[in-house]
Scaffold this active site. Structure first.
Site, mmCIF file in Angstrom:
data_model
loop_
_atom_site.group_PDB
_atom_site.id
_atom_site.type_symbol
_atom_site.label_atom_id
_atom_site.label_comp_id
_atom_site.label_asym_id
_atom_site.label_seq_id
_atom_site.Cartn_x
_atom_site.Cartn_y
_atom_site.Cartn_z
ATOM 1 N N CYS A 1 0.831 -1.209 0.000
ATOM 2 C CA CYS A 1 0.000 0.000 0.000
ATOM 3 C C CYS A 1 0.868 1.264 0.000
ATOM 4 O O CYS A 1 1.584 1.516 -0.952
ATOM 5 C CB CYS A 1 -0.975 -0.034 1.162
ATOM 6 N N LYS B 1 -12.317 7.710 -1.907
ATOM 7 C CA LYS B 1 -11.436 6.685 -1.375
ATOM 8 C C LYS B 1 -11.645 5.351 -2.089
ATOM 9 O O LYS B 1 -12.784 4.913 -2.303
ATOM 10 C CB LYS B 1 -11.686 6.503 0.129
ATOM 11 N N SER C 1 -7.694 -0.128 0.290
ATOM 12 C CA SER C 1 -8.141 0.905 1.224
ATOM 13 C C SER C 1 -7.137 2.053 1.178
ATOM 14 O O SER C 1 -6.155 2.056 1.914
ATOM 15 C CB SER C 1 -8.249 0.336 2.643
ATOM 16 N N HIS D 1 -4.451 -4.779 0.051
ATOM 17 C CA HIS D 1 -4.242 -5.369 1.371
ATOM 18 C C HIS D 1 -4.718 -6.827 1.405
ATOM 19 O O HIS D 1 -5.695 -7.152 2.081
ATOM 20 C CB HIS D 1 -4.992 -4.573 2.447
ATOM 21 N N GLU E 1 -3.603 -9.077 3.053
ATOM 22 C CA GLU E 1 -3.448 -9.596 4.414
ATOM 23 C C GLU E 1 -4.654 -9.290 5.299
ATOM 24 O O GLU E 1 -4.764 -9.840 6.405
ATOM 25 C CB GLU E 1 -2.184 -8.999 5.052
ATOM 26 N N ARG F 1 -14.941 3.425 11.633
ATOM 27 C CA ARG F 1 -14.081 4.525 12.073
ATOM 28 C C ARG F 1 -14.308 5.768 11.227
ATOM 29 O O ARG F 1 -14.440 6.888 11.754
ATOM 30 C CB ARG F 1 -12.625 4.083 11.988
#
Length: 302
Positions: free
Chosen positions: A142, A163, A192, A235, A237, A249
């Site tokens: 990332c 985003k 992300s 991502h 992972e 969040r």
């Protein structure tokens, strides 16, 4: 790990052409084996969660791996206790004279900042330069991928209007690399981030091949032909609920936030998301450990 088979077995030539690691019984008998030394430069604020996610992927291999966790000494973590860092982490200065088989540089939620405005950028550039001489292969994730592409090759990033968050479909570009051995021609992976890089800019370096791309999320995977540098903008992972936690969040901070795309069943943020990328995440890290680290690293790291 390699498959041991006779030299004249017909399957041998076919498997070797597919970049499958095969060896003779004679070579197997002469093998010296030692643990792989892998360092993780953890830039994420949720360090414990990131440790767990990465170690889960690294453990899915027969290789014995010794992990060294690193953090930036020029940055004070606001979300991880000093006691945790003191107990389990080293600084870059403490390992700068050492050699590693592999290094993973994680992402960080700072992509809207200019690279030079990041408080630990000078230390980051030292780490990136050090990887060229002291690390066999570096896997950048990332923001870590964008930072390395910028520092090593001058590839700039750009902020996207909305985003890039969700689970997106990707396709292989056809560029040859053992990193994508066994990949489906189309596969899913989470993203992300607020910034992106242009595939054309990556290819224009003449040193990095784009291996997988998404129509919606852009470049996902790129690497140098020798496997010394691997760049992952997403991502793989992530746990099943990581994007959900990030979404909660973001909503708490700013009400008008779009839910991650193609993530919640039925696009219902109250539904429990499923992990639909785990297989390729494991395959990516296994391929990196096997083809870019284990098969290429010298026995004597010094």
């Amino acid at each position: 790990m390699p498959v041991t088979m006779p030299h004249d077995l017909p399957a041998r030539a076919i498997l070797e052409s597919e970049k499958i690691f095969v060896m003779s019984a004679e070579r197997a008998g002469r093998q010296d084996i030692r643990p792989m030394r892998i360092a993780i430069l953890n830039l994420m604020p949720t360090k414990v969660a990131t440790e767990t996610q990465l170690l889960r992927l690294l453990s899915n291999t027969p290789l014995q791996i010794e992990i060294t966790l690193l953090h930036m000494s020029s940055h004070v973590s606001q979300n991880t206790s000093a006691a945790h860092l003191e107990a389990f982490y080293s600084t870059f200065d403490e390992v700068a004279d050492e050699h590693f088989d592999g290094l993973i540089i994680t992402g960080a939620p700072i992509e809207r900042l200019a690279f030079e405005d990041v408080d630990y950028w000078p230390e980051m550039t030292r780490v990136l330069d050090w990887t060229r001489t002291n690390v066999q292969s570096t896997l950048h994730v990332c923001w870590g991928a964008q930072a390395a592409l910028y520092h090593h090759y001058g590839v700039g990033k750009f902020e996207v209007p909305k985003k890039i968050s969700g689970v997106f479909s990707h396709r292989l570009t056809g560029a040859k690399s053992p990193v994508v051995t066994g990949f489906d021609e189309e596969f899913l992976a989470p993203h992300s981030r607020h910034t992106d890089v242009h595939a054309a800019d990556v290819e224009a370096t003449g040193a990095v091949d784009v291996l997988a791309i998404s129509d919606e999320a852009g470049v996902f995977l790129a690497a140098t032909p020798d496997g010394r540098q691997v760049f992952v903008t997403g991502h793989p992972e992530y746990d099943a609920d990581t994007l959900s936690l990030e979404y909660a969040r973001d909503v708490a901070q700013q009400a008008a936030v779009a839910a991650p795309a193609h993530y919640f069943p039925g696009d219902d943020p109250t539904a429990v998301p499923l992990n639909r990328w785990r297989g390729h995440g494991h395959l990516l890290y296994t391929n990196w450990l096997n083809y870019c680290v284990y098969q290429e690293t010298p026995f004597d790291l010094a």
